[in-house]
Design an enzyme around this catalytic site. Sequence first.
Site, PDB file in Angstrom:
ATOM      1  N   ALA A 236      85.184  56.647   5.582  1.00  0.00           N
ATOM      2  CA  ALA A 236      84.384  56.692   4.357  1.00  0.00           C
ATOM      3  C   ALA A 236      85.109  57.417   3.228  1.00  0.00           C
ATOM      4  O   ALA A 236      86.220  57.931   3.383  1.00  0.00           O
ATOM      5  CB  ALA A 236      83.036  57.351   4.654  1.00  0.00           C
ATOM      6  N   HIS A 237      84.436  57.495   2.088  1.00  0.00           N
ATOM      7  CA  HIS A 237      85.029  58.051   0.874  1.00  0.00           C
ATOM      8  C   HIS A 237      85.390  59.526   1.037  1.00  0.00           C
ATOM      9  O   HIS A 237      84.678  60.300   1.659  1.00  0.00           O
ATOM     10  CB  HIS A 237      84.083  57.887  -0.320  1.00  0.00           C
ATOM     11  CG  HIS A 237      82.751  58.556  -0.151  1.00  0.00           C
ATOM     12  ND1 HIS A 237      82.505  59.839  -0.548  1.00  0.00           N
ATOM     13  CD2 HIS A 237      81.584  58.105   0.370  1.00  0.00           C
ATOM     14  CE1 HIS A 237      81.256  60.167  -0.295  1.00  0.00           C
ATOM     15  NE2 HIS A 237      80.663  59.117   0.276  1.00  0.00           N
ATOM     16  N   ASN A 238      86.548  59.870   0.502  1.00  0.00           N
ATOM     17  CA  ASN A 238      87.046  61.251   0.456  1.00  0.00           C
ATOM     18  C   ASN A 238      87.381  61.838   1.822  1.00  0.00           C
ATOM     19  O   ASN A 238      87.538  63.051   1.954  1.00  0.00           O
ATOM     20  CB  ASN A 238      86.066  62.178  -0.271  1.00  0.00           C
ATOM     21  CG  ASN A 238      85.958  61.858  -1.743  1.00  0.00           C
ATOM     22  OD1 ASN A 238      85.071  61.100  -2.141  1.00  0.00           O
ATOM     23  ND2 ASN A 238      86.862  62.408  -2.536  1.00  0.00           N
ATOM     24  N   SER A 256      83.904  62.785   3.158  1.00  0.00           N
ATOM     25  CA  SER A 256      84.400  64.139   2.895  1.00  0.00           C
ATOM     26  C   SER A 256      84.689  64.936   4.158  1.00  0.00           C
ATOM     27  O   SER A 256      84.681  66.170   4.134  1.00  0.00           O
ATOM     28  CB  SER A 256      83.408  64.910   2.004  1.00  0.00           C
ATOM     29  OG  SER A 256      83.247  64.246   0.768  1.00  0.00           O
TER      30      SER A 256
END
Length: 278
Positions: A236-238, A256
Amino acid sequence: MTLTLGAIAQLVGGEVCGDPAKTVAGAAAFEAAAPDEIALAGTPRYLKRLDATRAGALMVPPGFEAAGRDLVRVENPAAAFARLLSVWHPLARPAAGISPAAEIGGGFRVGVEPAIAPLVFIGENVTVGDRVAVHPGVFIGDEVAIGDDTTIFPNVTIMRRCRIGRRVILHPGSVIGADGFGFAPEGEGYRKIPHTGSVRIDDDCEIGALNTIDRATFGTTWVKQGVKTDNLVHIAHNVTVGENSVIVAQVGISGSTVIGKHTVLAGQAGIAGHLTLA
């Protein structure tokens, strides 16, 4: 292509126990190998049952002996066997050059010996390094950069501003740089959060089929050097994935999260968001 055992030993940094002039025409599984093939016998499971193989030669650990058998002894038989297989079975490449049936935007910069297949779409201001192979149906968005000796298999999507390193392999159907899953509750519904960052995949990574690696909300989703992922992995993102980590099929890593180097995430593991794994 036939190779002598002497040539194989030189290739993998091993030594021959037997006839170095003996030739083999290929490699095969232990149980299925023919007399003109070499097989891997790198563990006690196989070393104890050599009578079960018809292989003309065997790749074995250092110091192992077997009367009447031609052997290539090497420190890491499995890794050496993989190196040998790549000689007989190199990665597939499209025809050399840039197909006239590829759609290429302005500002395209490409290194030497490209192999860009028909039905590839390349956006504006894309940079591609030396000896890059791009198979049919690949989409490469604006301002993407791809390093030397990278192979991109059919129907991969690389969205805008992503960075792909050298000697990377992207398997069919993977999507690099789609928006992450981010929505702000608003009244009875949700408002989409724009994802303005990018994805960075460093050198020597291999991304399996049908992976999704989401772009960061801000900054970068980062897959560091040497990471290997199986099929159907979601990052996923980051997220940051540390060097030489291995991620097995159907793993999901929430946003994250930081994964340390040399980490193994086994099949179907789920990692919650905003965590750090050492």
